[in-house]
Enzyme design. Structure first.
Site: not given
Ligand code: DAT
Ligand code: MG
Length: 148
Positions: A91, A115, A126
């Site tokens: 991520t 994504h 989704e």
């Molecule tokens: P992924 O996109 O790898 O599935 P996720 O579902 O945990 O990751 O999070 C969705 C999105 O949110 C990710 O692509 C980017 C954003 N994000 C995740 N963690 C974050 C953080 N700590 N600060 C800012 N944006 C974040």
């Molecule tokens: Mg995710």
């Protein structure tokens, strides 16, 4: 055959990475079964990212994903959900391995290019948010005989 939802985020579109990203999944051997360029309405973005509703970055995340066009895609292939996640990388691009999409093109977690659904349940959910049944094309490709 397994299906997943992948999306080039607004930063990837602005940085001209649609072709590069489509090309990686095509070359891997996966099959594109649906795609569209679109600006995501805020309600749809909130639904898509509902699991992160309580996170401190939720507002920023919705603002970012609705800030410009995304390239929404449906892909098909054996184990495509998990393999696409591996091809995307971690991520946070700072932890993503070189050779992955986020590792090669991203710098910060807020603008991480792509994504991808993380499980069969989220893929189904989704794909249902972004595509109508009739927008997905079921078709066979001769090259699949050389992949499977
Ligand atoms: P992924 O996109 O790898 O599935 P996720 O579902 O945990 O990751 O999070 C969705 C999105 O949110 C990710 O692509 C980017 C954003 N994000 C995740 N963690 C974050 C953080 N700590 N600060 C800012 N944006 C974040
Ligand atoms: Mg995710």
């Amino acid at each position: 055959m397994e299906k997943t939802f992948l999306m080039v985020k607004p930063d990837g579109v602005q940085r001209n990475l649609i072709g590069e990203i489509v090309s990686r999944f095509e070359k891997k051997g996966f099959q594109l079964i649906g795609a569209k360029l679109m600006i995501i309405p805020a309600e749809v973005a909130e639904k898509h990212y509902a699991e992160h509703k309580e996170r401190p970055f939720f507002g920023e995340l919705v603002d970012f994903i609705t800030s410009g066009p995304v390239f929404a895609m449906a892909w098909q292939g054996e184990s495509v959900i998990a393999t696409a996640r591996q091809m995307m990388g971690s991520t946070n691009p700072k932890d993503a391995a070189p050779g992955t999409i986020r590792g090669d093109f991203g710098v910060t977690v807020g603008k991480n290019i792509i994504h991808g659904s993380d499980s069969p349940e989220s893929a189904e959910r989704e794909l249902g948010i972004f595509f109508k049944e009739e927008e997905l094309s079921e078709y066979s490709k001769l090259v699949n005989e050389w992949i499977y």
